[in-house]
Design a protein around this motif. Structure first.
Motif, PDB file in Angstrom:
ATOM      1  N   SER A 131      -0.659  -6.848  13.615  1.00 10.91           N
ATOM      2  CA  SER A 131      -1.168  -8.040  12.952  1.00 10.91           C
ATOM      3  C   SER A 131      -2.201  -8.784  13.799  1.00 10.91           C
ATOM      4  CB  SER A 131      -0.023  -8.976  12.594  1.00 10.91           C
ATOM      5  OG  SER A 131       0.600  -9.421  13.764  1.00 10.91           O
ATOM      6  N   THR A 132      -2.239  -8.552  15.114  1.00 18.59           N
ATOM      7  CA  THR A 132      -3.200  -9.215  15.971  1.00 18.59           C
ATOM      8  C   THR A 132      -4.422  -8.344  16.238  1.00 18.59           C
ATOM      9  OG1 THR A 132      -2.109  -8.388  17.958  1.00 18.59           O
ATOM     10  CG2 THR A 132      -1.405 -10.536  17.106  1.00 18.59           C
ATOM     11  N   GLU A 133      -4.519  -7.214  15.588  1.00 18.58           N
ATOM     12  CA  GLU A 133      -5.645  -6.313  15.757  1.00 18.58           C
ATOM     13  C   GLU A 133      -6.927  -6.974  15.250  1.00 18.58           C
ATOM     14  OE1 GLU A 133      -6.679  -1.728  14.540  1.00 18.58           O
ATOM     15  OE2 GLU A 133      -4.785  -2.613  13.983  1.00 18.58           O
ATOM     16  N   LEU A 134      -8.038  -6.779  15.953  1.00 13.34           N
ATOM     17  CA  LEU A 134      -9.291  -7.427  15.581  1.00 13.34           C
ATOM     18  C   LEU A 134      -9.898  -6.827  14.321  1.00 13.34           C
ATOM     19  CD1 LEU A 134     -11.435  -9.503  16.279  1.00 13.34           C
ATOM     20  CD2 LEU A 134     -12.562  -7.765  17.650  1.00 13.34           C
ATOM     21  N   ARG A 135      -9.814  -5.509  14.144  1.00 11.35           N
ATOM     22  CA  ARG A 135     -10.388  -4.838  12.976  1.00 11.35           C
ATOM     23  C   ARG A 135      -9.293  -4.094  12.217  1.00 11.35           C
ATOM     24  NH1 ARG A 135     -15.684  -4.898  12.460  1.00 11.35           N
ATOM     25  NH2 ARG A 135     -15.626  -3.131  11.050  1.00 11.35           N
ATOM     26  N   PRO A 136      -8.481  -4.808  11.435  1.00 13.39           N
ATOM     27  CA  PRO A 136      -7.388  -4.143  10.716  1.00 13.39           C
ATOM     28  C   PRO A 136      -7.896  -3.336   9.520  1.00 13.39           C
ATOM     29  CG  PRO A 136      -7.484  -6.434  10.107  1.00 13.39           C
ATOM     30  CD  PRO A 136      -8.492  -6.234  11.209  1.00 13.39           C
ATOM     31  N   ILE A 137      -7.115  -2.349   9.114  1.00 13.39           N
ATOM     32  CA  ILE A 137      -7.410  -1.557   7.919  1.00 13.39           C
ATOM     33  C   ILE A 137      -6.922  -2.350   6.716  1.00 13.39           C
ATOM     34  CG2 ILE A 137      -6.897   0.569   6.700  1.00 13.39           C
ATOM     35  CD1 ILE A 137      -6.483   1.865   9.436  1.00 13.39           C
ATOM     36  N   VAL A 138      -7.781  -2.506   5.706  1.00 14.31           N
ATOM     37  CA  VAL A 138      -7.416  -3.236   4.488  1.00 14.31           C
ATOM     38  C   VAL A 138      -7.624  -2.338   3.279  1.00 14.31           C
ATOM     39  CG1 VAL A 138      -7.924  -5.518   5.434  1.00 14.31           C
ATOM     40  CG2 VAL A 138      -9.705  -4.260   4.251  1.00 14.31           C
ATOM     41  N   LYS A 139      -6.873  -2.606   2.237  1.00 16.07           N
ATOM     42  CA  LYS A 139      -6.980  -1.857   0.992  1.00 16.07           C
ATOM     43  C   LYS A 139      -7.635  -2.751  -0.045  1.00 16.07           C
ATOM     44  CE  LYS A 139      -3.546   0.881  -0.192  1.00 16.07           C
ATOM     45  NZ  LYS A 139      -2.267   1.363  -0.775  1.00 16.07           N
ATOM     46  N   LEU A 140      -8.681  -2.258  -0.700  1.00 14.60           N
ATOM     47  CA  LEU A 140      -9.393  -2.994  -1.744  1.00 14.60           C
ATOM     48  C   LEU A 140      -8.989  -2.411  -3.090  1.00 14.60           C
ATOM     49  CD1 LEU A 140     -12.942  -2.988  -0.136  1.00 14.60           C
ATOM     50  CD2 LEU A 140     -11.301  -4.839  -0.090  1.00 14.60           C
ATOM     51  N   THR A 160     -10.848   0.356   3.847  1.00 10.47           N
ATOM     52  CA  THR A 160     -11.915   0.027   4.783  1.00 10.47           C
ATOM     53  C   THR A 160     -11.346  -0.812   5.921  1.00 10.47           C
ATOM     54  OG1 THR A 160     -14.153  -0.866   4.946  1.00 10.47           O
ATOM     55  CG2 THR A 160     -12.606  -2.080   3.558  1.00 10.47           C
ATOM     56  N   ARG A 161     -12.197  -1.164   6.862  1.00  8.20           N
ATOM     57  CA  ARG A 161     -11.818  -2.051   7.963  1.00  8.20           C
ATOM     58  C   ARG A 161     -12.634  -3.329   7.842  1.00  8.20           C
ATOM     59  NH1 ARG A 161      -9.417  -0.223  12.575  1.00  8.20           N
ATOM     60  NH2 ARG A 161      -8.690   1.917  12.482  1.00  8.20           N
ATOM     61  N   LYS A 162     -12.095  -4.406   8.370  1.00 13.16           N
ATOM     62  CA  LYS A 162     -12.846  -5.659   8.382  1.00 13.16           C
ATOM     63  C   LYS A 162     -12.671  -6.336   9.730  1.00 13.16           C
ATOM     64  CE  LYS A 162      -9.719  -9.238   6.764  1.00 13.16           C
ATOM     65  NZ  LYS A 162      -9.571 -10.328   5.822  1.00 13.16           N
ATOM     66  N   ASN A 163     -13.674  -7.126  10.081  1.00 12.29           N
ATOM     67  CA  ASN A 163     -13.621  -7.892  11.311  1.00 12.29           C
ATOM     68  C   ASN A 163     -12.947  -9.223  11.000  1.00 12.29           C
ATOM     69  OD1 ASN A 163     -14.120  -9.460  13.592  1.00 12.29           O
ATOM     70  ND2 ASN A 163     -16.031  -8.389  14.008  1.00 12.29           N
ATOM     71  N   ARG A 164     -11.827  -9.465  11.607  1.00 10.04           N
ATOM     72  CA  ARG A 164     -11.041 -10.667  11.304  1.00 10.04           C
ATOM     73  C   ARG A 164     -11.736 -11.952  11.749  1.00 10.04           C
ATOM     74  NH1 ARG A 164      -4.727 -10.225  11.885  1.00 10.04           N
ATOM     75  NH2 ARG A 164      -5.254  -8.583  10.471  1.00 10.04           N
ATOM     76  N   ARG A 165     -12.558 -11.885  12.780  1.00  8.22           N
ATOM     77  CA  ARG A 165     -13.280 -13.088  13.235  1.00  8.22           C
ATOM     78  C   ARG A 165     -14.358 -13.499  12.242  1.00  8.22           C
ATOM     79  NH1 ARG A 165     -14.319 -11.481  19.282  1.00  8.22           N
ATOM     80  NH2 ARG A 165     -12.185 -11.639  20.021  1.00  8.22           N
TER      81      ARG A 165
END
Length: 54
Positions: free
Chosen positions: A3-12, A24-29
């Motif tokens: 959960s603290t990963e900077l670029r987690p894998i997300v499902k769209l 895909t991946r997203k940048n949480r910042r």
């Protein structure tokens, strides 16, 4: 740790209700909110909005 990963894998998932998903991946910042992208839905054969699901 995941959960603290900077670029987690997300499902769209398609908002059209066809069940089509992209991974895909997203940048949480840069994108702390849920992502919304216009992508191609192969069931409908047109571009629709895809929203991040958790």
């Amino acid at each position: 740790m995941a959960s603290t990963e900077l670029r987690p894998i997300v499902k769209l998932r398609s908002t059209a209700g066809t069940g089509v998903t992209y991974v895909t991946r997203k940048n949480r910042r840069n994108d702390p909110d849920r992502m919304v992208l216009r992508k191609y839905d192969c069931v409908l054969r047109r571009h629709v909005e895809f929203r991040e699901e958790r």
